[in-house]
Write an enzyme that holds these catalytic residues in place. Sequence first.
Site, PDB file in Angstrom:
ATOM      1  CD  GLU A  42      -1.483  -3.216   3.902  1.00  0.00           C
ATOM      2  OE1 GLU A  42      -2.461  -3.372   4.370  1.00  0.00           O
ATOM      3  OE2 GLU A  42      -0.812  -2.562   3.081  1.00  0.00           O
ATOM      4  CD  GLU A  63       0.073  -4.647  -0.850  1.00  0.00           C
ATOM      5  OE1 GLU A  63      -0.924  -3.572  -0.842  1.00  0.00           O
ATOM      6  OE2 GLU A  63       0.053  -5.548  -0.272  1.00  0.00           O
TER       7      GLU A  63
HETATM    8  O1  AHR Z   1      -3.608  -4.475  -3.136  1.00  0.00           O
HETATM    9  C1  AHR Z   1      -4.644  -4.410  -2.312  1.00  0.00           C
HETATM   10  C2  AHR Z   1      -4.632  -4.569  -0.754  1.00  0.00           C
HETATM   11  O2  AHR Z   1      -4.043  -3.226  -0.301  1.00  0.00           O
HETATM   12  C3  AHR Z   1      -3.501  -5.753  -0.330  1.00  0.00           C
HETATM   13  O3  AHR Z   1      -4.054  -6.938  -0.194  1.00  0.00           O
HETATM   14  C4  AHR Z   1      -3.140  -5.142   1.088  1.00  0.00           C
HETATM   15  O4  AHR Z   1      -1.843  -5.438   1.615  1.00  0.00           O
HETATM   16  C5  AHR Z   1      -3.256  -3.415   0.941  1.00  0.00           C
HETATM   17  O5  AHR Z   1      -4.046  -2.903   1.939  1.00  0.00           O
END
Ligand code: AHR
Length: 561
Positions: free
Chosen positions: A230, A365
């Site tokens: 990110e 994610e």
């Molecule tokens: O999964 C939790 C968080 O969500 C992670 O650290 C980040 O990459 C995302 O914003």
Amino acid sequence: MLLIMTAFYSGSLRSSSVSDYFKRTLRAARRTLSGVNSPLLLVVALMAFTLSAPYSVAQSVVLSVDASKAGAKIDRNIFGQFAEHLGHGVYEGIWVGPESKIPNTRGIRTDVVTALKAIKVPNVRWPGGCFADEYHWRNGIGSPRVVTLNPNWGGVIDPNTFGTHEFMDFIDQIRSEAYVSVNIGSGTPKEAADWLEYMTTAQPTTLEKERAANGHSAPYKVAYLGLGNESWDCGGNMTPEYYVDQMKVYSRFVRNYNPAQQEKQQMLKIAVGPGGGEPRWTEWTEAIMKAYQQHTWSWDINGLSMHSYTVVHGWPPSYASVGFGEAEYAQVLKSTLDMDGLIAKHSAIMDKYDPDKKVTLVVDEWGSWYAPLPGSNPGFLVQQNSMRDAVLAALNLNIFARHADRVRMANIAQMINVLQAMILTDKEKMVLTPTYYVFKMYLPFQDATFVPVSFDAGTYKHGDVTLPRVDALAAKGKDGKLWLEVTNVDPNEPVEVELNLTGIAAKSATGETLTAPKVDSINTFDAPNTVLPKPFSAKTEGGKLTLKLDPKSVTVVSVEP
Ligand code: AHR
């Protein structure tokens, strides 16, 4: 009638007191008549309703599958996991330390390893997440370990007792592959390059000797490398242009030296990709893919990451993970189906620059993100996991499979004790979640070949939410069998799925089904078997093979000749 009316009116009807038919009829009547306020009118309306033609027969769906038509491989890596240094995801969830009374192997809890081995986790992303861009690997090797803070997640202490060697040991114990994210945000190319040399070289360099002195003389295998996380936000708030420059530098210098990974099994490099569908994200995908199209011999990427959580009504997540009703069930599932459009949108951009689909869209994610459980540290992202999450998981896995030509890897967030977890632990206790069981039931789809299905899904409506009533996936497994998954999204009505099969003779279907008493049913440490798969089978009758599926259920069967 009077009894049913009283029950209906008072809301005291208990499931054991009437047949399934009556229960469903009453539910339907309640929904239909919810606006009727006068008791007399209600009596008349309910009598008319009850005496009318049977309302709640199972809905029918014809599912056509041509087993001779093969699509892309459903890469086993779409069943990947994510373990960040966050809350009790790593510490307590995986790592208890060798001195712990909780049974462990070299500090890694045995019960968790056994459970994860059973779902054949293909890869684990570590150490983050946002944590990765503040992680300095030297803090997590040798002895004594450097104690640091975890400012992203509750500002707690990270003892660094779980570092490179412990992660690799864990990967080895669960028989998975390492997906390591390097620190681009607050690290340097040299730091990341050194880490990879430390992990992978077989040559007698100083870093190799240090690794051997720390207990591992053989080089480690790093199957996947994340180039930051990110970077448009917690990873450093970079512009696409700035990130592209960083990506090239890290791709060039962060080398994998493992002799076994030079020709075959080369490490795949995954660039930071989008976090949504808005112009900001499409521009990001454009920038990375345009750069990729013009890449030279000196750098390369093999994947573009995408993050997409199911969060209704934006941030901060406000929906509860327990104690919710049908409205929240329907809204969350409607929101999760956005995954399909998001993948389609970014795939279309990728197709422009990479028509041969060499670059994988890695959804590293995904999952539900609800409000933290009351009483928990909000920075620990603790939530429960219900039947709703099981349905949500199935819907997303099916979306990934339908995009199997581009989506060849995904990582649910997160593996243990955080967000949509497989496993919850509390000291020595462990419980497997409904999502865990979905991953287990989907094992036959790992590396299976996608087979197209066609069906009219019908609709399930609640309030202003309309959803497809059923979802389905078919694939030819590595065992040569035809495997089917059917999700009945409707939480109230069963569904009968008639299989119309071409290219395969079928006499029966056997497998498992997962359902639960309520949409918010959960497994707890005291009641771990509330949401548990049950054996399922169907036989041909009158030339038809029909699957009778419970409301809110996930069913996986193989078709047997
Ligand atoms: O999964 C939790 C968080 O969500 C992670 O650290 C980040 O990459 C995302 O914003």
